[in-house]
Motif scaffolding. Structure first.
Motif, PDB file in Angstrom:
ATOM      1  N   VAL A 181      13.630  66.842  17.424  1.00 29.74           N
ATOM      2  CA  VAL A 181      12.218  66.697  17.816  1.00 29.74           C
ATOM      3  C   VAL A 181      11.320  66.856  16.603  1.00 29.74           C
ATOM      4  O   VAL A 181      10.342  66.114  16.410  1.00 29.74           O
ATOM      5  CB  VAL A 181      11.859  67.716  18.915  1.00 29.74           C
ATOM      6  CG1 VAL A 181      10.367  67.720  19.176  1.00 29.74           C
ATOM      7  CG2 VAL A 181      12.624  67.411  20.189  1.00 29.74           C
ATOM      8  N   LYS A 185       8.832  63.991  15.021  1.00 32.51           N
ATOM      9  CA  LYS A 185       7.409  64.302  14.879  1.00 32.51           C
ATOM     10  C   LYS A 185       6.931  64.058  13.461  1.00 32.51           C
ATOM     11  O   LYS A 185       5.868  63.492  13.225  1.00 32.51           O
ATOM     12  CB  LYS A 185       7.167  65.750  15.296  1.00 32.51           C
ATOM     13  CG  LYS A 185       5.706  66.158  15.261  1.00 32.51           C
ATOM     14  CD  LYS A 185       5.546  67.592  15.741  1.00 32.51           C
ATOM     15  CE  LYS A 185       4.085  67.992  15.684  1.00 32.51           C
ATOM     16  NZ  LYS A 185       3.884  69.398  16.102  1.00 32.51           N
ATOM     17  N   SER A 186       7.747  64.489  12.446  1.00 24.72           N
ATOM     18  CA  SER A 186       7.342  64.294  11.046  1.00 24.72           C
ATOM     19  C   SER A 186       7.293  62.813  10.685  1.00 24.72           C
ATOM     20  O   SER A 186       6.423  62.360   9.948  1.00 24.72           O
ATOM     21  CB  SER A 186       8.300  65.041  10.126  1.00 24.72           C
ATOM     22  OG  SER A 186       9.621  64.548  10.294  1.00 24.72           O
TER      23      SER A 186
END
Length: 216
Positions: A181, A185-186
């Motif tokens: 996750v 996200k990054s």
């Protein structure tokens, strides 16, 4: 055969009434005429035992006066009720207001009555005796212990759930999922920043100096 002998005839003397003296021939007929029946006398004869005729007449007279007074009072009451209705109508009072007032007054009368006060005192005595009884104390103690056990059980359940969640977060599976996750996200944040920089600074525009369009 012997002939039957007939008994000798016996003559009985008949007593005939003596002839009436002159002038008295209708006296007996007059005394045998019908006498009219007095209905009042028959009614008085049916009076309760122990009352004399004078007492009965006095009671009947008093009864007639009381009945007459009752009729008069009914007429006066009807007139008062009509007057009361007119006054309420002028004041704007509805029948519902009157009903509320009557109920409030009735409840107040009940509260100040001896029966209500006696019943309240009796209930208070029963309540005091009940709370001071051993059975009530044991029941209250049992309920208190049951409540404490229930609270402790719920607290234990909460602790177990918290521990299970902590163990799950510390597990390799959850950490691998969390890393994935974070990586996604990054990447999303990086792609968004690149697209924003491309919009504000087009390619090659920063290397060329600005043209001077000022007039000679």
């Amino acid at each position: 055969m012997l002939a039957e002998e007939t008994p000798p005839e016996v003559s009985l003397p008949l007593s005939l009434p003596a002839p009436s003296p002159p002038g008295c021939s209708g006296l007996l007929a007059d005394t045998m005429t019908d006498v009219p029946v007095d209905s009042g006398a028959s009614a008085r004869a049916a009076a309760p035992e122990g009352l004399t005729l004078a007492e009965e007449e006095e009671l009947r007279s008093e009864l007639a006066k009381v009945e007459e007074e009752i009729g008069t009072l009914r007429q006066v009451l009807a007139a008062k009720e009509r007057h009361c209705g007119e006054l309420k109508r002028k004041l704007g009072l509805t029948p519902l207001d009157g009903l509320k007032q009557n109920l409030s007054k009735s409840w107040h009368d009940v509260q100040v009555s001896n029966a209500y006060l006696s019943a309240s005192s009796t209930l208070e005595d029963w309540n005091e005796k009940l709370t001071q009884s051993e059975a009530y104390k044991k029941t209250q103690e049992t309920l208190s212990q049951a409540g404490q056990k229930t609270s402790a059980a719920l607290s234990n359940v909460g602790s177990v759930i918290s521990r299970k969640l902590g163990d799950m977060r510390n597990s390799a599976t959850f950490k691998s999922f969390e890393d994935r996750v974070g990586t996604i996200k990054s990447r999303m944040v990086g792609s968004r920043e690149n697209s924003t920089d491309g919009l504000h600074s087009p390619s090659g525009a920063g290397d060329q100096p600005p043209q001077d369009n000022a007039p000679f």
